[in-house]
Design an enzyme around this catalytic site. Structure first.
Site, PDB file in Angstrom:
ATOM      1  N   GLN A 223      -5.190  -0.392  -4.633  1.00 18.52           N
ATOM      2  CA  GLN A 223      -5.793  -1.492  -5.387  1.00 18.52           C
ATOM      3  C   GLN A 223      -6.521  -0.974  -6.610  1.00 18.52           C
ATOM      4  O   GLN A 223      -6.526  -1.611  -7.670  1.00 18.52           O
ATOM      5  CB  GLN A 223      -6.752  -2.288  -4.491  1.00 18.52           C
ATOM      6  CG  GLN A 223      -7.317  -3.527  -5.181  1.00 18.52           C
ATOM      7  CD  GLN A 223      -8.100  -4.412  -4.234  1.00 18.52           C
ATOM      8  OE1 GLN A 223      -7.801  -4.469  -3.037  1.00 18.52           O
ATOM      9  NE2 GLN A 223      -9.097  -5.105  -4.743  1.00 18.52           N
TER      10      GLN A 223
ATOM     11  N   CYS B  76      -2.946  -2.927   6.047  1.00 22.82           N
ATOM     12  CA  CYS B  76      -3.161  -1.660   6.744  1.00 22.82           C
ATOM     13  C   CYS B  76      -4.507  -1.667   7.463  1.00 22.82           C
ATOM     14  O   CYS B  76      -4.724  -0.866   8.385  1.00 22.82           O
ATOM     15  CB  CYS B  76      -3.071  -0.478   5.782  1.00 22.82           C
ATOM     16  SG  CYS B  76      -4.250  -0.522   4.412  1.00 22.82           S
TER      17      CYS B  76
ATOM     18  N   CYS C  21       0.838  -1.197   0.000  1.00 26.83           N
ATOM     19  CA  CYS C  21       0.000   0.000   0.000  1.00 26.83           C
ATOM     20  C   CYS C  21       0.875   1.250   0.000  1.00 26.83           C
ATOM     21  O   CYS C  21       1.843   1.346   0.761  1.00 26.83           O
ATOM     22  CB  CYS C  21      -0.908  -0.062   1.232  1.00 26.83           C
ATOM     23  SG  CYS C  21      -1.200   1.467   2.075  1.00 26.83           S
ATOM     24  N   GLU C  22       0.562   2.188  -0.870  1.00 19.12           N
ATOM     25  CA  GLU C  22       1.387   3.382  -0.977  1.00 19.12           C
ATOM     26  C   GLU C  22       1.186   4.352   0.186  1.00 19.12           C
ATOM     27  O   GLU C  22       1.945   5.303   0.348  1.00 19.12           O
ATOM     28  CB  GLU C  22       1.121   4.105  -2.297  1.00 19.12           C
ATOM     29  CG  GLU C  22      -0.245   4.712  -2.433  1.00 19.12           C
ATOM     30  CD  GLU C  22      -0.426   5.429  -3.762  1.00 19.12           C
ATOM     31  OE1 GLU C  22      -1.231   6.364  -3.810  1.00 19.12           O
ATOM     32  OE2 GLU C  22       0.221   5.055  -4.759  1.00 19.12           O
ATOM     33  N   HIS C  23       0.160   4.132   0.990  1.00 20.26           N
ATOM     34  CA  HIS C  23      -0.110   5.029   2.108  1.00 20.26           C
ATOM     35  C   HIS C  23       0.679   4.664   3.364  1.00 20.26           C
ATOM     36  O   HIS C  23       1.128   5.553   4.095  1.00 20.26           O
ATOM     37  CB  HIS C  23      -1.606   5.034   2.425  1.00 20.26           C
ATOM     38  CG  HIS C  23      -2.445   5.494   1.289  1.00 20.26           C
ATOM     39  ND1 HIS C  23      -3.619   4.873   0.912  1.00 20.26           N
ATOM     40  CD2 HIS C  23      -2.269   6.513   0.401  1.00 20.26           C
ATOM     41  CE1 HIS C  23      -4.135   5.488  -0.136  1.00 20.26           C
ATOM     42  NE2 HIS C  23      -3.335   6.475  -0.466  1.00 20.26           N
ATOM     43  N   HIS C  24       0.829   3.354   3.623  1.00 15.39           N
ATOM     44  CA  HIS C  24       1.521   2.928   4.835  1.00 15.39           C
ATOM     45  C   HIS C  24       2.688   1.987   4.553  1.00 15.39           C
ATOM     46  O   HIS C  24       3.392   1.588   5.478  1.00 15.39           O
ATOM     47  CB  HIS C  24       0.536   2.229   5.786  1.00 15.39           C
ATOM     48  CG  HIS C  24      -0.641   3.070   6.153  1.00 15.39           C
ATOM     49  ND1 HIS C  24      -1.870   2.932   5.528  1.00 15.39           N
ATOM     50  CD2 HIS C  24      -0.783   4.069   7.047  1.00 15.39           C
ATOM     51  CE1 HIS C  24      -2.719   3.808   6.036  1.00 15.39           C
ATOM     52  NE2 HIS C  24      -2.089   4.507   6.948  1.00 15.39           N
TER      53      HIS C  24
ATOM     54  N   HIS D  10      -5.819  -6.171   2.760  1.00 20.44           N
ATOM     55  CA  HIS D  10      -4.892  -5.074   3.026  1.00 20.44           C
ATOM     56  C   HIS D  10      -4.429  -5.123   4.473  1.00 20.44           C
ATOM     57  O   HIS D  10      -5.249  -4.997   5.390  1.00 20.44           O
ATOM     58  CB  HIS D  10      -5.547  -3.726   2.723  1.00 20.44           C
ATOM     59  CG  HIS D  10      -5.876  -3.525   1.279  1.00 20.44           C
ATOM     60  ND1 HIS D  10      -5.285  -2.534   0.518  1.00 20.44           N
ATOM     61  CD2 HIS D  10      -6.729  -4.185   0.451  1.00 20.44           C
ATOM     62  CE1 HIS D  10      -5.764  -2.603  -0.721  1.00 20.44           C
ATOM     63  NE2 HIS D  10      -6.641  -3.586  -0.781  1.00 20.44           N
TER      64      HIS D  10
END
Length: 210
Positions: free
Chosen positions: A140, A170, A99-102, A168
């Site tokens: 995704q 996250c 995941c590009e956020h976490h 996910h």
């Protein structure tokens, strides 16, 4: 690959086109040491002495998708298909992404189908496309669209259908901590988008009831 990757802003550039200057391996290892200290660990502890090196090496593998061209993977196609023009479906392709956020893992399966327009591609190439895009920082939704766009742009079939189901970390390891929650995304191009029966056929084949 330019026509494909430049349509997406999510870190899609290959090494040759990227304007981001990569740090050295020593700089990457130093960054890992900083993170170890930030979480309260001692990088000099015996068990962590080689961790920065191991993490840097692991990242090279986990994010190796930035160094591959989808155009090259899909570049070889075959015309000798004996007139076959029905749906080609490769389902249950396992993938691992982040995941590009976490920057925590995303794990799941991709299902990819297309309607040939005189040419087909080796089935293993479809799996490799999923792998290349998966081994990049992702959402995704973007991953689903990128796979479809890459196949649509290079193979130029009469339609592409992509569905991804994934878990996910996250959502499991942090935040709401919902174990077992699965996210589904899909995208359709060409006849899959304009003819509902083709989309229904794709969904039926996924369930094994064609």
């Amino acid at each position: 690959m330019d026509a494909i990757i430049k349509n997406f802003p999510n870190g899609m550039n290959d090494d040759a086109d990227s304007k981001v200057e990569r740090p050295t391996e020593d700089e990457a290892k130093a960054a890992v040491e900083v993170l170890l200290r930030w979480i309260g660990e001692d990088p000099a502890r015996e068990g962590l002495l080689d961790t920065p090196k191991r993490v840097a090496k692991a990242y090279q593998e986990l994010f190796s998708g930035y160094g591959h061209s989808v155009e090259e993977i899909l570049g070889r196609t075959f015309e000798e298909v004996s007139g076959y023009d029905e749906l080609v479906l490769v389902k249950d392709i396992p993938f691992y992404s982040h995941c590009e956020h976490h920057m925590v893992p995303v794990m799941g399966k991709a299902h990819v189908g297309y309607l040939p327009a005189g040419r087909v591609v080796g089935l293993s190439k479809i799996a490799r496309v999923v792998d290349v895009f998966g081994k990049r920082l992702q959402t995704q939704e973007a991953l689903t669209a990128q796979i479809a766009e890459a196949i649509d742009s290079t193979l130029k079939p009469r339609g592409v259908a992509v569905m991804i189901e994934a878990e996910h970390m996250c959502m499991v390891m942090r935040g709401v901590q919902k174990i077992g929650s699965t996210t589904l995304t899909s995208t359709f191009t060409g006849l899959f988008k304009t003819q509902p029966q083709e989309q229904a056929r794709f969904m039926s084949m996924l369930r094994g009831r064609d």
